[in-house]
Design an enzyme around this catalytic site. Structure first.
Site, short mmCIF file in Angstrom:
data_model
loop_
_atom_site.label_atom_id
_atom_site.label_comp_id
_atom_site.label_asym_id
_atom_site.label_seq_id
_atom_site.Cartn_x
_atom_site.Cartn_y
_atom_site.Cartn_z
N GLU A 147 0.81 -1.23 0.00
CA GLU A 147 0.00 0.00 0.00
C GLU A 147 0.84 1.27 0.00
OE1 GLU A 147 -2.70 -3.18 1.74
OE2 GLU A 147 -0.58 -2.61 1.93
N HIS B 118 2.15 1.51 5.43
CA HIS B 118 1.01 2.43 5.48
C HIS B 118 0.66 2.71 6.92
CE1 HIS B 118 -1.35 -1.09 6.62
NE2 HIS B 118 -0.71 -1.73 5.64
N HIS C 203 -4.96 0.93 7.19
CA HIS C 203 -5.67 -0.17 7.84
C HIS C 203 -4.69 -0.87 8.78
CE1 HIS C 203 -3.63 -2.34 4.57
NE2 HIS C 203 -3.74 -3.42 5.34
#
Length: 274
Positions: free
Chosen positions: A10, A104, A115
């Site tokens: 990500e 991330h 997340h």
């Protein structure tokens, strides 16, 4: 000198939405190539700067994303799913340092594709400290006395890393506009940045201390709905909050806490979204 690399997807430049990180989607192959290139920039620089061994752990989804035929030939790759320690498989006290690439921000915070492990996690805690994948993985490294020297991802991930680990080197390859948009460096420019930051991180390694985990940590996971918490509570040794979708586990050490987290999140994913 031996370097450990955990690489997620990500936080790679240009990868801004699900079409790049889901193997069923049309941009995924492009994402694989850019991800492999970013890994190679760090790996090649590490060897140039005196590392004798570099082990890379593919840490996204099914963990088989990196194109092994395109990797630096001296690299050792850990690939595939169902690994006892997931994103930090193979990490031990023999490493001089670790690099987290393509990372991330944690769940419920600003950042591209933010997340924590699964999209059903709202918050995760070790004792009373909220953490994401970056923090949990850094704790495992700290258990072995290994400092995390470099984190690469978006600008919000850099902030999270710097708050956790004083002196860490960060490489910002994209700047968040929203959760699914960013101002991205081109792969050529991100490669230049990653090479520079890898040199800097290795040169500064003596200034970075391992993130030492607490003894006998308490793991607490707050899920998005109560059904997910009920599934996670099927793991022996857990307790569930009557008033919120939160499950708690008292661990012997951070390694047991990490594996408990893996089991609980896998169970939680069995809940149907309806």
């Amino acid at each position: 000198m031996k370097l450990y690399i955990s690489i997620d997807m990500e936080g790679i430049t240009g990868l801004v939405d699900n079409t790049f990180i889901d193997s069923r989607q049309y941009n995924y192959t492009r994402g694989q190539h850019i991800m492999t290139d970013e890994a190679n920039h760090v790996i090649g620089t590490a060897f140039d700067e005196g590392c004798k061994e570099v082990i890379v752990n593919d840490s996204h989804s099914k963990m088989n994303n990196l194109l092994i035929e395109k990797l630096h030939p001296e690299t050792q790759l850990i690939s595939g799913d169902v690994k006892p320690f997931s994103m930090v498989q193979g990490l031990d006290a023999s490493f001089a340092g670790a690099a987290f690439l393509g990372y991330h921000t944690r769940a419920a915070t600003k950042g591209v594709l933010s997340h924590t492990m699964i999209f059903g996690v709202r918050n995760m805690y070790i004792n009373d400290r909220v953490i994401g994948e970056l923090g949990f993985n850094a704790y495992v490294a700290g258990h072995y006395g290994v400092p995390v020297l470099l984190v690469a991802g978006d600008d919000e991930t850099a902030i999270e890393a710097e708050e956790l680990i004083p002196g860490i080197t960060t490489a910002i390859v994209k700047k968040r506009i929203s959760r699914t948009s960013a101002v991205c460096l081109t792969p050529e420019k991100s490669g230049q940045l990653l090479r520079e930051k890898t040199k800097e991180a290795l040169a500064n390694r003596s200034r970075v201390k391992p993130l030492v985990p607490p003894d006998h940590p308490v793991l607490k996971i707050e899920f998005a709905n109560y059904g997910q918490a009920e599934w996670a509570h099927l793991m022996p040794g857990t307790t569930i909050d009557d008033n919120s979708p939160t499950v708690t586990f008292q661990a012997k050490n951070i390694l047991e806490a990490y594996q408990a987290m893996l089991v609980m999140t896998e169970l939680a994913m069995r809940t149907a979204f309806c």
